[in-house]
Scaffold this motif. Sequence first.
Motif, PDB file in Angstrom:
ATOM      1  N   THR A 108      86.413 -51.397  43.705  1.00  0.00           N
ATOM      2  CA  THR A 108      84.810 -51.659  43.299  1.00  0.00           C
ATOM      3  C   THR A 108      84.680 -51.464  41.795  1.00  0.00           C
ATOM      4  N   VAL A 109      83.724 -52.417  41.564  1.00  0.00           N
ATOM      5  CA  VAL A 109      83.083 -52.378  40.114  1.00  0.00           C
ATOM      6  C   VAL A 109      81.971 -51.502  39.964  1.00  0.00           C
ATOM      7  N   VAL A 110      82.006 -50.662  39.058  1.00  0.00           N
ATOM      8  CA  VAL A 110      81.108 -49.639  38.668  1.00  0.00           C
ATOM      9  C   VAL A 110      80.355 -50.027  37.112  1.00  0.00           C
ATOM     10  N   ASP A 111      79.155 -50.102  36.994  1.00  0.00           N
ATOM     11  CA  ASP A 111      78.663 -50.240  35.707  1.00  0.00           C
ATOM     12  C   ASP A 111      77.989 -48.806  35.239  1.00  0.00           C
ATOM     13  N   ARG A 112      78.873 -48.477  34.075  1.00  0.00           N
ATOM     14  CA  ARG A 112      78.364 -47.212  33.551  1.00  0.00           C
ATOM     15  C   ARG A 112      76.940 -47.182  33.030  1.00  0.00           C
ATOM     16  N   LEU A 113      76.194 -48.084  32.847  1.00  0.00           N
ATOM     17  CA  LEU A 113      75.116 -48.066  32.345  1.00  0.00           C
ATOM     18  C   LEU A 113      73.980 -47.837  33.465  1.00  0.00           C
ATOM     19  N   THR A 114      74.441 -48.312  34.361  1.00  0.00           N
ATOM     20  CA  THR A 114      73.116 -48.467  35.713  1.00  0.00           C
ATOM     21  C   THR A 114      73.476 -47.576  36.905  1.00  0.00           C
ATOM     22  N   TRP A 115      74.664 -47.382  37.105  1.00  0.00           N
ATOM     23  CA  TRP A 115      75.535 -46.768  38.566  1.00  0.00           C
ATOM     24  C   TRP A 115      74.939 -45.596  38.792  1.00  0.00           C
ATOM     25  N   LEU A 116      74.599 -44.542  38.065  1.00  0.00           N
ATOM     26  CA  LEU A 116      74.131 -43.166  38.302  1.00  0.00           C
ATOM     27  C   LEU A 116      72.790 -43.179  38.655  1.00  0.00           C
ATOM     28  N   ALA A 117      71.959 -43.974  37.872  1.00  0.00           N
ATOM     29  CA  ALA A 117      70.439 -44.081  38.133  1.00  0.00           C
ATOM     30  C   ALA A 117      70.186 -44.781  39.423  1.00  0.00           C
ATOM     31  N   ASP A 118      71.087 -45.778  39.705  1.00  0.00           N
ATOM     32  CA  ASP A 118      70.999 -46.567  41.118  1.00  0.00           C
ATOM     33  C   ASP A 118      71.287 -45.565  42.169  1.00  0.00           C
ATOM     34  N   ALA A 119      72.450 -44.761  41.914  1.00  0.00           N
ATOM     35  CA  ALA A 119      72.878 -44.067  43.017  1.00  0.00           C
ATOM     36  C   ALA A 119      71.994 -42.708  43.231  1.00  0.00           C
TER      37      ALA A 119
END
Length: 364
Positions: A108-119
């Motif tokens: 799985t590819v996780v974007d450091r800039l957006t993932w936590l806000a999305d999650a």
Amino acid sequence: MGTEVVLVAGLADHDVAEEVWRASPGSVLVRHDLRDLARGVVRRWVDGELTVLELAHGCVSCTLRLDLLPLLERLGGRVVVHLDPALEPEPVCLALRGVDVEVRAVVTVVDRLTWLADATGEDAMAERGLGAAEGDERTVAQVVVGQAEFADAIVLTGVGADPALDAVLDRLNPLAPRRDRRALDVPELLAAIPAGARRGRFDDGFGTLLRGQPPLEPAHGVEVVHFVARRPFHPMRLHRALDVLLDGVVRTRGRVWVASQPDVALWLESAGGGLNVGNLGPWLAAVDDWSGVDPGRRAAASATWDPRYGDRSQELVVVTATAAPGRITAALRGALVTDEELALVDELEFVDPFAEWHDEMEEL
């Protein structure tokens, strides 16, 4: 010869699947584009060759059943599948159980800039133009958390470091090795996947909720709440308490016992602002014949058997980002039946808002 497949998932825009494919000489790269699935149109590439498929029913299960599964069986050998961003690997692996396909790894590819806000957000996939089909009510959080949680390995894109993101991933999926996209060595990453990795396998819902032994101490504002109790929830008070799991929480997973349904184990799962409740099946205390029950479940139930309640219990694991753990524990504790209610539990009639939720975890 059967098919050996590596699934590459992730909402982030990336070319990791192509790199995995290049690192495996002789493998085939398959990719689906589901943006027009609601109109019954699916675009599929096999090693760069485009095929436009028209399906009678525009749904993910039809795409898997009518195209991907027979395609993988036909190809044989090694295949890298770049999943559409809207797809979670778990239901894909569930579909693969019926064919001669071995899942070597889920990356799985996780974007450091957006993932936590999305999650931790509330956006619906449809609001982002990413709905997998008409009527797709999943949130972005449910998708990105599901993609990361089911991964055997994680590739991080984007620049900069985010200690809070690292702390969340340590607790969400402690077994998955993580590597930076800019220095990705695919053979090394796949070799780093531990022996206990999922590789497409599933939990039955009655096993351990602390898979991989995640760290329980707080770090960078991230904590794990492990809530256990040996009395049922009052269904209406639990329903009201669920709001505490939808703000500042990355993931909730666990088994729930409500007083109105004493023989049924419910499964509660949340990510960000999205929540599902499903039916795991009966508690063993409500089952006369255990011969068909998994031996591991029988052993775990016997070890903690209560003379009155059997294996019935509450167990929830909550990974928080900004939520206050004490507030979560207090809300769940307050939703349990009181001593007075417990004494009369067989006589009381409960309004049960969970009675209609049993179909909410069905795949698309």
